[in-house]
Scaffold this motif. Sequence first.
Motif, PDB file in Angstrom:
ATOM      1  N   GLU A 158       0.810  -1.221   0.000  1.00 16.87           N
ATOM      2  CA  GLU A 158       0.000   0.000   0.000  1.00 16.87           C
ATOM      3  C   GLU A 158       0.843   1.272   0.000  1.00 16.87           C
ATOM      4  O   GLU A 158       0.342   2.350  -0.275  1.00 16.87           O
ATOM      5  CB  GLU A 158      -0.989   0.019   1.178  1.00 16.87           C
ATOM      6  N   TYR A 159       2.130   1.150   0.267  1.00 10.74           N
ATOM      7  CA  TYR A 159       3.014   2.319   0.227  1.00 10.74           C
ATOM      8  C   TYR A 159       3.511   2.643  -1.186  1.00 10.74           C
ATOM      9  O   TYR A 159       4.197   3.633  -1.387  1.00 10.74           O
ATOM     10  CB  TYR A 159       4.242   2.107   1.115  1.00 10.74           C
ATOM     11  N   SER A 160       3.171   1.802  -2.153  1.00 12.00           N
ATOM     12  CA  SER A 160       3.747   1.984  -3.483  1.00 12.00           C
ATOM     13  C   SER A 160       3.422   3.341  -4.097  1.00 12.00           C
ATOM     14  O   SER A 160       4.286   3.968  -4.706  1.00 12.00           O
ATOM     15  CB  SER A 160       3.327   0.856  -4.424  1.00 12.00           C
ATOM     16  N   LEU A 161       2.203   3.838  -3.934  1.00  8.85           N
ATOM     17  CA  LEU A 161       1.865   5.148  -4.512  1.00  8.85           C
ATOM     18  C   LEU A 161       2.655   6.263  -3.845  1.00  8.85           C
ATOM     19  O   LEU A 161       3.164   7.166  -4.514  1.00  8.85           O
ATOM     20  CB  LEU A 161       0.362   5.419  -4.409  1.00  8.85           C
ATOM     21  N   ASP A 162       2.776   6.212  -2.508  1.00 11.43           N
ATOM     22  CA  ASP A 162       3.585   7.204  -1.806  1.00 11.43           C
ATOM     23  C   ASP A 162       5.041   7.122  -2.244  1.00 11.43           C
ATOM     24  O   ASP A 162       5.718   8.140  -2.400  1.00 11.43           O
ATOM     25  CB  ASP A 162       3.504   7.004  -0.284  1.00 11.43           C
ATOM     26  N   ALA A 163       5.518   5.901  -2.458  1.00 13.01           N
ATOM     27  CA  ALA A 163       6.918   5.711  -2.852  1.00 13.01           C
ATOM     28  C   ALA A 163       7.195   6.356  -4.202  1.00 13.01           C
ATOM     29  O   ALA A 163       8.253   6.958  -4.404  1.00 13.01           O
ATOM     30  CB  ALA A 163       7.249   4.220  -2.908  1.00 13.01           C
ATOM     31  N   TRP A 164       6.264   6.243  -5.128  1.00  9.98           N
ATOM     32  CA  TRP A 164       6.492   6.809  -6.451  1.00  9.98           C
ATOM     33  C   TRP A 164       6.431   8.329  -6.448  1.00  9.98           C
ATOM     34  O   TRP A 164       6.847   8.965  -7.403  1.00  9.98           O
ATOM     35  CB  TRP A 164       5.527   6.225  -7.479  1.00  9.98           C
ATOM     36  N   ASN A 165       5.934   8.931  -5.378  1.00  4.69           N
ATOM     37  CA  ASN A 165       5.939  10.394  -5.260  1.00  4.69           C
ATOM     38  C   ASN A 165       7.276  10.922  -4.763  1.00  4.69           C
ATOM     39  O   ASN A 165       7.452  12.121  -4.622  1.00  4.69           O
ATOM     40  CB  ASN A 165       4.813  10.871  -4.345  1.00  4.69           C
ATOM     41  N   THR A 166       8.204  10.040  -4.464  1.00  2.00           N
ATOM     42  CA  THR A 166       9.567  10.444  -4.112  1.00  2.00           C
ATOM     43  C   THR A 166      10.426  10.244  -5.356  1.00  2.00           C
ATOM     44  O   THR A 166       9.925   9.838  -6.398  1.00  2.00           O
ATOM     45  CB  THR A 166      10.117   9.599  -2.944  1.00  2.00           C
ATOM     46  N   ASP A 167      11.693  10.505  -5.235  1.00  2.00           N
ATOM     47  CA  ASP A 167      12.593  10.327  -6.381  1.00  2.00           C
ATOM     48  C   ASP A 167      13.275   8.966  -6.379  1.00  2.00           C
ATOM     49  O   ASP A 167      14.352   8.800  -6.941  1.00  2.00           O
ATOM     50  CB  ASP A 167      13.644  11.449  -6.389  1.00  2.00           C
ATOM     51  N   ALA A 168      12.636   7.980  -5.746  1.00  2.00           N
ATOM     52  CA  ALA A 168      13.186   6.622  -5.747  1.00  2.00           C
ATOM     53  C   ALA A 168      13.071   6.031  -7.147  1.00  2.00           C
ATOM     54  O   ALA A 168      12.255   6.468  -7.957  1.00  2.00           O
ATOM     55  CB  ALA A 168      12.441   5.755  -4.738  1.00  2.00           C
ATOM     56  N   CYS A 169      13.880   5.032  -7.416  1.00  2.00           N
ATOM     57  CA  CYS A 169      13.888   4.432  -8.751  1.00  2.00           C
ATOM     58  C   CYS A 169      13.308   3.028  -8.765  1.00  2.00           C
ATOM     59  O   CYS A 169      13.360   2.351  -9.789  1.00  2.00           O
ATOM     60  CB  CYS A 169      15.305   4.433  -9.324  1.00  2.00           C
ATOM     61  N   GLY A 170      12.760   2.586  -7.633  1.00  2.00           N
ATOM     62  CA  GLY A 170      12.194   1.250  -7.632  1.00  2.00           C
ATOM     63  C   GLY A 170      11.478   0.918  -6.349  1.00  2.00           C
ATOM     64  O   GLY A 170      11.573   1.632  -5.352  1.00  2.00           O
ATOM     65  N   PHE A 171      10.745  -0.198  -6.382  1.00  2.00           N
ATOM     66  CA  PHE A 171       9.936  -0.652  -5.258  1.00  2.00           C
ATOM     67  C   PHE A 171       9.921  -2.174  -5.317  1.00  2.00           C
ATOM     68  O   PHE A 171       9.469  -2.745  -6.310  1.00  2.00           O
ATOM     69  CB  PHE A 171       8.521  -0.079  -5.409  1.00  2.00           C
ATOM     70  N   ILE A 172      10.453  -2.821  -4.286  1.00  2.00           N
ATOM     71  CA  ILE A 172      10.506  -4.282  -4.232  1.00  2.00           C
ATOM     72  C   ILE A 172       9.762  -4.741  -2.986  1.00  2.00           C
ATOM     73  O   ILE A 172       9.987  -4.205  -1.892  1.00  2.00           O
ATOM     74  CB  ILE A 172      11.965  -4.794  -4.184  1.00  2.00           C
ATOM     75  N   LEU A 173       8.902  -5.744  -3.159  1.00  2.00           N
ATOM     76  CA  LEU A 173       8.190  -6.307  -2.015  1.00  2.00           C
ATOM     77  C   LEU A 173       9.045  -7.367  -1.333  1.00  2.00           C
ATOM     78  O   LEU A 173       9.746  -8.133  -1.999  1.00  2.00           O
ATOM     79  CB  LEU A 173       6.860  -6.925  -2.463  1.00  2.00           C
ATOM     80  N   LYS A 174       8.977  -7.389   0.001  1.00  2.00           N
ATOM     81  CA  LYS A 174       9.661  -8.427   0.764  1.00  2.00           C
ATOM     82  C   LYS A 174       8.908  -9.734   0.604  1.00  2.00           C
ATOM     83  O   LYS A 174       7.701  -9.729   0.400  1.00  2.00           O
ATOM     84  CB  LYS A 174       9.707  -8.046   2.246  1.00  2.00           C
ATOM     85  N   PRO A 175       9.590 -10.841   0.710  1.00  2.00           N
ATOM     86  CA  PRO A 175      11.016 -10.995   0.987  1.00  2.00           C
ATOM     87  C   PRO A 175      11.855 -10.685  -0.253  1.00  2.00           C
ATOM     88  O   PRO A 175      11.413 -10.893  -1.385  1.00  2.00           O
ATOM     89  CB  PRO A 175      11.151 -12.460   1.390  1.00  2.00           C
ATOM     90  N   LEU A 176      13.053 -10.218  -0.012  1.00  2.00           N
ATOM     91  CA  LEU A 176      13.963  -9.856  -1.088  1.00  2.00           C
ATOM     92  C   LEU A 176      14.334 -11.103  -1.892  1.00  2.00           C
ATOM     93  O   LEU A 176      14.671 -12.132  -1.326  1.00  2.00           O
ATOM     94  CB  LEU A 176      15.219  -9.215  -0.500  1.00  2.00           C
ATOM     95  N   LYS A 177      14.251 -10.967  -3.211  1.00  2.00           N
ATOM     96  CA  LYS A 177      14.602 -12.083  -4.101  1.00  2.00           C
ATOM     97  C   LYS A 177      15.654 -11.588  -5.090  1.00  2.00           C
ATOM     98  O   LYS A 177      15.585 -10.461  -5.588  1.00  2.00           O
ATOM     99  CB  LYS A 177      13.370 -12.568  -4.855  1.00  2.00           C
ATOM    100  N   ALA A 178      16.607 -12.451  -5.395  1.00  2.00           N
ATOM    101  CA  ALA A 178      17.711 -12.086  -6.289  1.00  2.00           C
ATOM    102  C   ALA A 178      17.202 -11.625  -7.650  1.00  2.00           C
ATOM    103  O   ALA A 178      17.696 -10.647  -8.210  1.00  2.00           O
ATOM    104  CB  ALA A 178      18.675 -13.265  -6.445  1.00  2.00           C
ATOM    105  N   GLU A 179      16.187 -12.311  -8.192  1.00  2.00           N
ATOM    106  CA  GLU A 179      15.696 -11.925  -9.521  1.00  2.00           C
ATOM    107  C   GLU A 179      15.067 -10.537  -9.514  1.00  2.00           C
ATOM    108  O   GLU A 179      15.162  -9.795 -10.500  1.00  2.00           O
ATOM    109  CB  GLU A 179      14.729 -12.970 -10.103  1.00  2.00           C
ATOM    110  N   GLU A 180      14.444 -10.142  -8.394  1.00  2.00           N
ATOM    111  CA  GLU A 180      13.869  -8.792  -8.289  1.00  2.00           C
ATOM    112  C   GLU A 180      14.969  -7.733  -8.263  1.00  2.00           C
ATOM    113  O   GLU A 180      14.830  -6.671  -8.854  1.00  2.00           O
ATOM    114  CB  GLU A 180      12.985  -8.667  -7.044  1.00  2.00           C
ATOM    115  N   VAL A 181      16.053  -8.038  -7.570  1.00  2.00           N
ATOM    116  CA  VAL A 181      17.184  -7.103  -7.530  1.00  2.00           C
ATOM    117  C   VAL A 181      17.782  -6.968  -8.919  1.00  2.00           C
ATOM    118  O   VAL A 181      18.028  -5.854  -9.395  1.00  2.00           O
ATOM    119  CB  VAL A 181      18.255  -7.565  -6.518  1.00  2.00           C
ATOM    120  N   ARG A 182      18.001  -8.093  -9.595  1.00  2.00           N
ATOM    121  CA  ARG A 182      18.570  -8.041 -10.950  1.00  2.00           C
ATOM    122  C   ARG A 182      17.653  -7.302 -11.916  1.00  2.00           C
ATOM    123  O   ARG A 182      18.106  -6.593 -12.806  1.00  2.00           O
ATOM    124  CB  ARG A 182      18.874  -9.457 -11.457  1.00  2.00           C
ATOM    125  N   ARG A 183      16.341  -7.432 -11.736  1.00  2.00           N
ATOM    126  CA  ARG A 183      15.376  -6.734 -12.596  1.00  2.00           C
ATOM    127  C   ARG A 183      15.404  -5.221 -12.344  1.00  2.00           C
ATOM    128  O   ARG A 183      15.141  -4.421 -13.233  1.00  2.00           O
ATOM    129  CB  ARG A 183      13.971  -7.296 -12.345  1.00  2.00           C
TER     130      ARG A 183
END
Length: 196
Positions: A158-183
């Motif tokens: 639910e934080y994804s919309l707030d996150a995109w209002n910052t200057d971040a370049c990505g949003f990954i849901l936990k748990p962290l997965k290697a393929e998500e980082v590579r993507r």
Amino acid sequence: MANYFGETLCRSRAEKGLSQQQLANRLHVTRSAVANWETGHRLPNAAMISHIARALDADAAALLAAADESHDAPNVLLVDDSPIALEEGLPVLREALPNANDVGLASPAEAVRYFKNNPVALVLLDIKLGKTNGLDLCQELLQIRPNANVAYLTAYPEYSLDAWNTDACGFILKPLKAEEVRRLIPRLRHPVRGLL
């Protein structure tokens, strides 16, 4: 990671017959700062390299070049107040980004200090950091270094919309997965050589 700077510093210091403590005294830093530079755990900023060159009567350009060569492995910072998330996340980062220097910190204040004192290619930032809001911490980091890459890592979609209002370049849901980082890497706003 190559430690050209540390090796150059250690050799120059030894040629002058100085101990780490004696050099630290000349630079007004701690002996452990000098030790960390020599072992490659930290790199001083350009201003400090200039002071080191004067203290050792060494060539500043050679020290700067050695420091630049020591940046072979980009720093990736994982900031999460959960020790379990750090313990599980760091091995995933190492798998996804084998050429990176991965650092995990639980304290937002420590993360800011590390970020100010080290070149950081990518920050993976939890949004809920105890009393600190990761969205605010992202803005603080980007004020320090506007060309930084910050991505959120959270269990709360639910934080994804707030996150995109910052200057971040990505949003990954936990748990962290290697393929998500590579993507995420090709989508960084400021590409980093050597991350993959």
